[in-house]
Scaffold this motif. Structure first.
Motif, short mmCIF file in Angstrom:
data_model
loop_
_atom_site.label_atom_id
_atom_site.label_comp_id
_atom_site.label_asym_id
_atom_site.label_seq_id
_atom_site.Cartn_x
_atom_site.Cartn_y
_atom_site.Cartn_z
N GLU A 172 0.83 -1.20 0.00
CA GLU A 172 0.00 0.00 0.00
C GLU A 172 0.86 1.25 0.00
N GLU A 173 0.34 2.31 -0.60
CA GLU A 173 1.03 3.59 -0.53
C GLU A 173 1.04 4.08 0.91
N ALA A 174 2.16 4.63 1.34
CA ALA A 174 2.31 5.11 2.71
C ALA A 174 2.52 6.61 2.71
N PRO A 175 2.02 7.32 3.73
CA PRO A 175 2.37 8.75 3.85
C PRO A 175 3.86 8.88 4.07
N PHE A 176 4.46 9.88 3.44
CA PHE A 176 5.92 10.01 3.48
C PHE A 176 6.32 11.38 3.97
N ALA A 177 7.19 11.40 4.97
CA ALA A 177 7.74 12.65 5.50
C ALA A 177 9.06 12.32 6.18
N PHE A 178 10.12 13.03 5.81
CA PHE A 178 11.44 12.73 6.34
C PHE A 178 12.22 14.03 6.49
N GLY A 179 13.10 14.06 7.47
CA GLY A 179 13.95 15.23 7.67
C GLY A 179 15.19 14.90 8.46
N LEU A 180 16.11 15.86 8.48
CA LEU A 180 17.37 15.75 9.23
C LEU A 180 17.47 16.96 10.15
N HIS A 181 18.15 16.77 11.30
CA HIS A 181 18.21 17.83 12.30
C HIS A 181 19.64 18.01 12.80
N PRO A 182 20.59 18.36 11.93
CA PRO A 182 21.96 18.55 12.41
C PRO A 182 22.07 19.79 13.30
N TYR A 183 22.76 19.63 14.42
CA TYR A 183 23.07 20.75 15.30
C TYR A 183 24.51 21.17 15.03
N PHE A 184 24.68 22.27 14.33
CA PHE A 184 26.01 22.73 13.99
C PHE A 184 26.59 23.53 15.16
N ALA A 185 27.84 23.23 15.50
CA ALA A 185 28.52 23.89 16.61
C ALA A 185 28.89 25.32 16.19
N VAL A 186 28.20 26.29 16.75
CA VAL A 186 28.38 27.70 16.39
C VAL A 186 28.75 28.48 17.65
N TYR A 285 23.38 25.88 16.15
CA TYR A 285 22.35 26.37 15.24
C TYR A 285 22.02 25.24 14.28
N SER A 286 20.73 25.05 14.04
CA SER A 286 20.29 23.94 13.18
C SER A 286 19.78 24.44 11.84
N LEU A 287 20.18 23.73 10.80
CA LEU A 287 19.59 23.86 9.46
C LEU A 287 18.97 22.50 9.17
N GLU A 288 17.63 22.44 9.17
CA GLU A 288 16.92 21.16 9.12
C GLU A 288 16.23 20.97 7.77
N PRO A 289 16.79 20.19 6.86
CA PRO A 289 16.11 19.95 5.59
C PRO A 289 14.94 18.99 5.77
N TYR A 290 13.78 19.37 5.22
CA TYR A 290 12.55 18.57 5.33
C TYR A 290 12.01 18.27 3.94
N THR A 291 11.31 17.14 3.83
CA THR A 291 10.59 16.84 2.59
C THR A 291 9.23 17.50 2.56
N TYR A 292 8.73 17.91 3.73
CA TYR A 292 7.44 18.61 3.78
C TYR A 292 7.49 19.67 4.87
N VAL A 293 6.51 20.57 4.86
CA VAL A 293 6.43 21.56 5.93
C VAL A 293 5.78 20.90 7.14
N THR A 294 5.99 21.47 8.31
CA THR A 294 5.48 20.89 9.54
C THR A 294 3.99 20.59 9.46
N ASP A 295 3.64 19.33 9.83
CA ASP A 295 2.23 18.91 9.92
C ASP A 295 1.48 19.08 8.61
N ALA A 296 2.16 18.82 7.50
CA ALA A 296 1.62 19.13 6.18
C ALA A 296 0.30 18.41 5.88
N PHE A 297 0.14 17.18 6.38
CA PHE A 297 -1.08 16.43 6.06
C PHE A 297 -2.33 17.03 6.70
N ASN A 298 -2.15 17.89 7.69
CA ASN A 298 -3.29 18.54 8.33
C ASN A 298 -3.53 19.96 7.84
#
Length: 327
Positions: A172-186, A285-298
């Motif tokens: 079955e097709e699944a809802p998809f959302a993925f991201g990364l949360h690197p904390y860069f030492a600043v 400081y974090s630069l967080e790449p996301y595949t969708y915006v927060t809570d996109a399905f809602n």
């Protein structure tokens, strides 16, 4: 003798994987047992990532897995009330940010399996880890899809790459959302002048929890980001949601002007959005790449705008990122 090395080490009772590049004086450390967290990267003797005080604290302290290194997120950020609809099915995620929200998923708090590692002049130093939802009945109970996450970290030429793949092994097709949360030492404070450059196209209006409250527009901040904007006074626990430009170089840069070095972070078109975030618990400081915006399905907006999408049966989503130091 190769300048690269990859292998397991024991730290604080945890089995970690270390990647080294002697020529560039760089090394990276990954904790597969703790969410496959890339918790340390030192490049040319500069600390690129904000590491935890200890692996023990990362594992045992409440929400520490979200706060250091590079947590892997699915879904990224918050889901309001832990609920959303996709293809007529209601999903009820655990409320791990009491009392109301689901935060960041469980990839970053579960053990991953190392499936291979090695080192050579051609491939650099690398390690591949995997996480299968089917191996975790507690996840399948609320998200009944056989997703498989495969991540390869590769240290080569002083740059650390992440080559990722997410595959739907189910029917079955699944809802998809993925991201990364690197904390860069600043190094905030001490009079350091810090500039952030992001190839931004627009800014989404959001709350301080990154919930969307309107549609994106080109703002003064998004225009300034393209040229470089000072972030020394970016508010603690402040966040911004940026729509990335689709053309040209997608490298973001945090420049420490007084110390004469820059942290560079690049991610591909799989991630149309990036969240900017300054924690109050670490000089980072974090630069967080996301595949969708927060809570996109809602959200009541077109899915092409928000990134809300599915991953079809048999489909694989692939992506690459890279981080390094420029002087």
């Amino acid at each position: 003798m190769s300048k690269y090395w990859a292998g397991p080490l024991l730290q604080e009772g945890f089995s970690i994987i270390r990647l080294t590049d002697d020529e560039s004086n760089s090394f990276a450390e990954l904790a597969p047992e703790i969410g496959n967290n890339l918790y340390r990267f030192t490049c040319d003797r500069y600390e690129v990532l904000m590491s935890p005080v200890s692996l023990t604290s990362l594992w045992h302290e409440s929400n520490e897995v979200f706060k250091y290194g590079t947590p892997l997120l699915s879904p990224p950020n918050r889901v309001r009330n832990g609920r959303f609809l996709f293809k007529g099915r209601e999903y009820k995620l655990p409320l791990n940010e009491p009392p109301d929200h689901h935060l960041h998923g469980e990839l970053c708090s579960k053990a991953w399996k190392v499936v291979g590692y090695g080192a050579s002049e051609e491939e650099g130093a690398w390690v591949t880890s995997q996480f299968r939802y089917a191996d975790h009945p507690e996840i399948m109970a609320y998200f009944p899809h056989m997703l498989v996450f495969t991540m390869t970290y590769r240290l080569k030429g002083g740059r650390l790459y992440l080559e990722g793949g997410i595959e739907n092994k189910g029917v079955e097709e699944a809802p998809f959302a993925f991201g990364l949360h690197p904390y860069f030492a600043v190094p905030f404070g001490d009079g350091e002048e810090i500039s952030l450059r992001v190839p931004a196209a627009a800014e989404w209006p959001v709350t301080n929890q990154a919930f969307v409250i309107g549609t994106p527009e080109e703002s003064v901040f998004s225009r300034e980001l393209r040229q470089g904007v000072s972030i020394e006074n970016y508010p603690l626990l402040g966040c911004s949601l940026i729509a990335m430009g689709q053309e040209g170089d997608r490298t973001c840069r945090i420049e420490m002007k007084n110390r004469n070095y820059t942290i560079a972070y690049q991610f591909d078109e799989t991630f149309p959005y990036v969240v900017l975030f300054r924690p109050d618990w670490a000089s980072a400081y974090s630069l967080e790449p996301y595949t969708y915006v927060t809570d996109a399905f809602n959200l009541p907006y077109n899915h092409e705008l928000t990134g809300a999408r599915g991953i079809r049966a048999g489909e694989q989503v692939r992506f690459t990122t890279g981080m390094w130091i420029e002087k």
